[in-house]
Scaffold this motif. Structure first.
Motif, PDB file in Angstrom:
ATOM      1  N   THR A  65      -2.284   6.749 -13.703  1.00 49.42           N
ATOM      2  CA  THR A  65      -3.354   6.262 -14.572  1.00 49.42           C
ATOM      3  C   THR A  65      -4.336   5.485 -13.701  1.00 49.42           C
ATOM      4  OG1 THR A  65      -1.718   6.007 -16.333  1.00 49.42           O
ATOM      5  CG2 THR A  65      -3.851   4.974 -16.673  1.00 49.42           C
ATOM      6  N   HIS A  66      -5.520   5.982 -13.595  1.00 54.85           N
ATOM      7  CA  HIS A  66      -6.543   5.368 -12.736  1.00 54.85           C
ATOM      8  C   HIS A  66      -5.984   4.901 -11.395  1.00 54.85           C
ATOM      9  CE1 HIS A  66      -9.477   5.504 -15.958  1.00 54.85           C
ATOM     10  NE2 HIS A  66      -8.551   5.026 -16.769  1.00 54.85           N
ATOM     11  N   PRO A  67      -5.367   5.824 -10.645  1.00 54.90           N
ATOM     12  CA  PRO A  67      -4.747   5.399  -9.380  1.00 54.90           C
ATOM     13  C   PRO A  67      -5.777   4.870  -8.383  1.00 54.90           C
ATOM     14  CG  PRO A  67      -4.795   7.794  -9.558  1.00 54.90           C
ATOM     15  CD  PRO A  67      -5.253   7.264 -10.870  1.00 54.90           C
ATOM     16  N   GLU A  68      -7.059   5.123  -8.633  1.00 53.94           N
ATOM     17  CA  GLU A  68      -8.068   4.654  -7.689  1.00 53.94           C
ATOM     18  C   GLU A  68      -8.374   3.169  -7.895  1.00 53.94           C
ATOM     19  OE1 GLU A  68      -8.589   6.452 -10.333  1.00 53.94           O
ATOM     20  OE2 GLU A  68     -10.232   5.485 -11.432  1.00 53.94           O
ATOM     21  N   MET A  69      -7.876   2.614  -9.005  1.00 51.63           N
ATOM     22  CA  MET A  69      -8.158   1.200  -9.251  1.00 51.63           C
ATOM     23  C   MET A  69      -6.951   0.335  -8.915  1.00 51.63           C
ATOM     24  SD  MET A  69     -10.347   1.104 -12.744  1.00 51.63           S
ATOM     25  CE  MET A  69     -10.402  -0.693 -12.792  1.00 51.63           C
ATOM     26  N   LYS A  70      -7.218  -0.695  -8.107  1.00 50.38           N
ATOM     27  CA  LYS A  70      -6.141  -1.613  -7.713  1.00 50.38           C
ATOM     28  C   LYS A  70      -5.480  -2.241  -8.933  1.00 50.38           C
ATOM     29  CE  LYS A  70      -7.360  -3.466  -3.189  1.00 50.38           C
ATOM     30  NZ  LYS A  70      -8.146  -4.569  -2.635  1.00 50.38           N
ATOM     31  N   PHE A  71      -6.291  -2.449  -9.964  1.00 44.26           N
ATOM     32  CA  PHE A  71      -5.796  -3.101 -11.168  1.00 44.26           C
ATOM     33  C   PHE A  71      -4.568  -2.384 -11.724  1.00 44.26           C
ATOM     34  CE2 PHE A  71      -5.736  -3.785 -15.748  1.00 44.26           C
ATOM     35  CZ  PHE A  71      -5.955  -5.148 -15.854  1.00 44.26           C
ATOM     36  N   PHE A  72      -4.583  -1.048 -11.645  1.00 46.17           N
ATOM     37  CA  PHE A  72      -3.503  -0.264 -12.234  1.00 46.17           C
ATOM     38  C   PHE A  72      -2.492   0.249 -11.221  1.00 46.17           C
ATOM     39  CE2 PHE A  72      -7.003   0.517 -15.319  1.00 46.17           C
ATOM     40  CZ  PHE A  72      -6.380  -0.010 -16.438  1.00 46.17           C
ATOM     41  N   SER A  73      -2.859   0.237  -9.934  1.00 52.09           N
ATOM     42  CA  SER A  73      -2.025   0.988  -8.992  1.00 52.09           C
ATOM     43  C   SER A  73      -1.528   0.115  -7.858  1.00 52.09           C
ATOM     44  CB  SER A  73      -2.828   2.156  -8.427  1.00 52.09           C
ATOM     45  OG  SER A  73      -3.887   1.649  -7.645  1.00 52.09           O
ATOM     46  N   GLY A  74      -0.788   0.733  -6.960  1.00 49.22           N
ATOM     47  CA  GLY A  74      -0.348   0.052  -5.755  1.00 49.22           C
ATOM     48  C   GLY A  74       0.879  -0.808  -5.988  1.00 49.22           C
ATOM     49  N   GLU A  75       1.354  -1.389  -4.908  1.00 52.24           N
ATOM     50  CA  GLU A  75       2.585  -2.164  -4.982  1.00 52.24           C
ATOM     51  C   GLU A  75       2.315  -3.664  -5.033  1.00 52.24           C
ATOM     52  OE1 GLU A  75       5.645  -1.133  -5.749  1.00 52.24           O
ATOM     53  OE2 GLU A  75       4.453   0.669  -6.045  1.00 52.24           O
ATOM     54  N   SER A  76       1.045  -4.039  -5.202  1.00 48.76           N
ATOM     55  CA  SER A  76       0.751  -5.466  -5.315  1.00 48.76           C
ATOM     56  C   SER A  76       1.440  -5.991  -6.576  1.00 48.76           C
ATOM     57  CB  SER A  76      -0.754  -5.682  -5.422  1.00 48.76           C
ATOM     58  OG  SER A  76      -1.227  -5.101  -6.601  1.00 48.76           O
TER      59      SER A  76
END
Lengths: 222, 261
Positions: free
Chosen positions: B102-113
């Motif tokens: 889901t919106h992997p291009e946005m940090k808000f939704f993606s990544g391991e942060s």
């Protein structure tokens, strides 16, 4: 019932820590050394507040320290006090080559106690230990004050890095230990007793959540 | 308000919000716990009742769980709590897979942060609860996409604790007339504008501060507390002419107050 293991929770811990003390005792450089391994002989004075996060490993757990470096000058006190809110740890810094900065420690302690909303794990830090020839405050004096006030104590040098990481780690580790004890205690209580609503210690990694809502030093409360 | 999420009267917002949050927390507790957690809670509640009613000593040996044959984890019966739980786990896994994209291009939704993970977990809870409360519909792929804009707006709107307060960055901007934020060449250019502005120095200064926020708006919207505070305390290099133009063109929103006639 070992069939389904309890979900392994990867909670990360977030502790807010403040750096306080007179102007030019080396607060910003302690932080620069600790967080980025840098040192600036002529760093600018801090106006208001500066902010850094740093990860630490405590007993194999990842702990994040959110460190707030505050302005030292008296004139800024009205604003800096607002930055203490939610802090669970503090580094109270003086300069071993300027007695006057050591004499202010009492006032800074007062400041901390008035403006933070809980008991703050505090370490007294005598910075600039590399300035051996200019020393005005002896190690013994620092230690004595720390003992009298119930603080941890360490002499550091942001210039040659000695004890810098250790000073931050001491505070973070103590907060972590207090919190772990609390969690254990609350589990114990829960097992023996009725569920205590509202008394659970929240340990979420929520960015800005205050890690403990109660005074960490008040060992056997409830 | 238009979605029916908040009542029309502003005074009722806070009450409504806190009530809804309580309801949600309760649902989460009732529906998302594992059966063993649930059993433990029941036992505790039972013990506390016993404690209150008869003041009996509860420090005795542990009471053995009463597990009906139906509710044993290895039971295949459809009504078993464990059967339901495993079904729920399957749905949760499907949701997790979909949230990963889901919106992997946005940090808000993606990544391991930690905040990326936190947001995905919250969205998973929302979707799981929906599927439990609407068993006829359950989870249908694509719901994640519908939820994303709603979740994004609500979580960035209402998270008071995550507020990057102006005292944390604006204090220095204003008291030092922006001199710690830019290099000397840029400072000179900005000061020329401040001093010569028909709005007056103070208003122009505030306009430039607002423009500084506007120029990094998209980064602020996708960042978390720590990232945003760092960004504003170490303002990035930008085109000063553009910044000043934005400051110049700002139109104060006067719709809230009436100008004296």
């Amino acid at each position: 019932m070992a069939f389904v293991s309890e979900e392994e929770k990867t909670e990360d811990y977030l502790f807010k820590i403040v750096l306080v003390g007179d102007s030019a005792v080396g607060k910003s450089n302690l932080l620069a050394r600790f967080a980025r391994n840098e040192f600036y002989p002529n760093s600018k004075s801090t106006i208001g507040v500066e902010f850094q996060t740093q990860k630490l490993d405590i007993n194999g757990k990842e702990v994040k320290a959110q460190i707030w470096d505050t302005a030292g000058q008296e004139r800024f006190r009205a604003v800096t006090s607002a930055y203490y809110r939610g802090a669970v740890g503090a580094l109270l810094v003086y300069d071993i080559s300027r007695r006057q900065t050591f004499d202010s420690i009492g006032r800074w302690l007062n400041e901390l106690q008035t403006h933070s909303d809980m008991n703050v794990v505090t370490i007294l830090v005598g910075n600039k230990s590399d300035l051996r020839d200019a020393r005005e405050v002896s190690t013994a004096e620092g230690k004595a004050l720390a003992e009298a006030q119930g603080l941890f104590f360490m002499e550091t040098s942001a210039l040659d890095s000695s004890n810098v990481a250790a000073a931050f780690q001491t505070v973070v580790k103590e907060i972590y230990n207090i919190l772990s004890r609390k969690v254990m205690m609350s589990h114990e209580l829960k097992k023996q007793d009725a569920p205590l609503d509202g008394k659970t210690v929240v340990l979420q990694g929520d960015e800005n959540q205050e890690p403990a809502t109660e005074a960490p030093k008040s060992g056997g409360c409830c | 308000m238009i979605l029916g999420y908040l009542p029309p009267s502003r005074d009722l917002w806070e009450k409504e919000l806190s009530e809804n949050r309580k309801k949600y927390a309760k649902l989460k507790e009732e529906l998302l716990l594992t059966p063993s957690e649930l059993a433990r809670m029941k036992e505790e509640a039972f013990q506390s009742n016993e404690h209150n009613n008869t003041h009996s000593d509860t420090a005795g040996p542990l009471i053995r769980h009463e597990i009906s044959h139906e509710d044993h984890p290895l039971s295949l019966g459809k009504a078993s709590v464990w059967h339901q739980y495993f079904e729920h786990t399957e749905i949760a896994e499907q949701i997790d897979r979909d949230l990963q994209r889901t919106h992997p291009e946005m940090k808000f939704f993606s990544g391991e942060s930690s905040f990326g993970r936190k947001h995905r977990e919250s969205m998973r809870n929302v979707l799981l609860l929906f599927s439990k409360l609407n068993p006829a519909i359950r989870y249908v792929q694509g719901m994640n996409e519908v939820l994303a804009p709603l979740y994004y707006v609500f979580s960035t709107d209402t998270d008071e604790k995550n507020a990057v307060k102006p005292q944390y960055y604006g204090f220095r901007w204003i008291t030092l007339l922006l001199t710690q934020e830019f290099n000397l060449q840029s400072i000179l250019r900005i000061w020329d504008s401040l001093i010569s502005s028909p709005f007056g120095i103070q208003e122009m200064l505030l306009r430039v501060c607002c423009a500084m926020l506007l120029c990094v708006k998209s980064r602020l919207l996708s960042g978390d507390f720590a990232a945003n505070l760092k960004l504003l305390q170490h303002y990035p290099e930008i085109n000063i002419e553009h910044l000043l133009q934005v400051a110049q063109d700002l139109t104060p929103d006067t719709s809230y107050y009436r100008l004296p006639s």
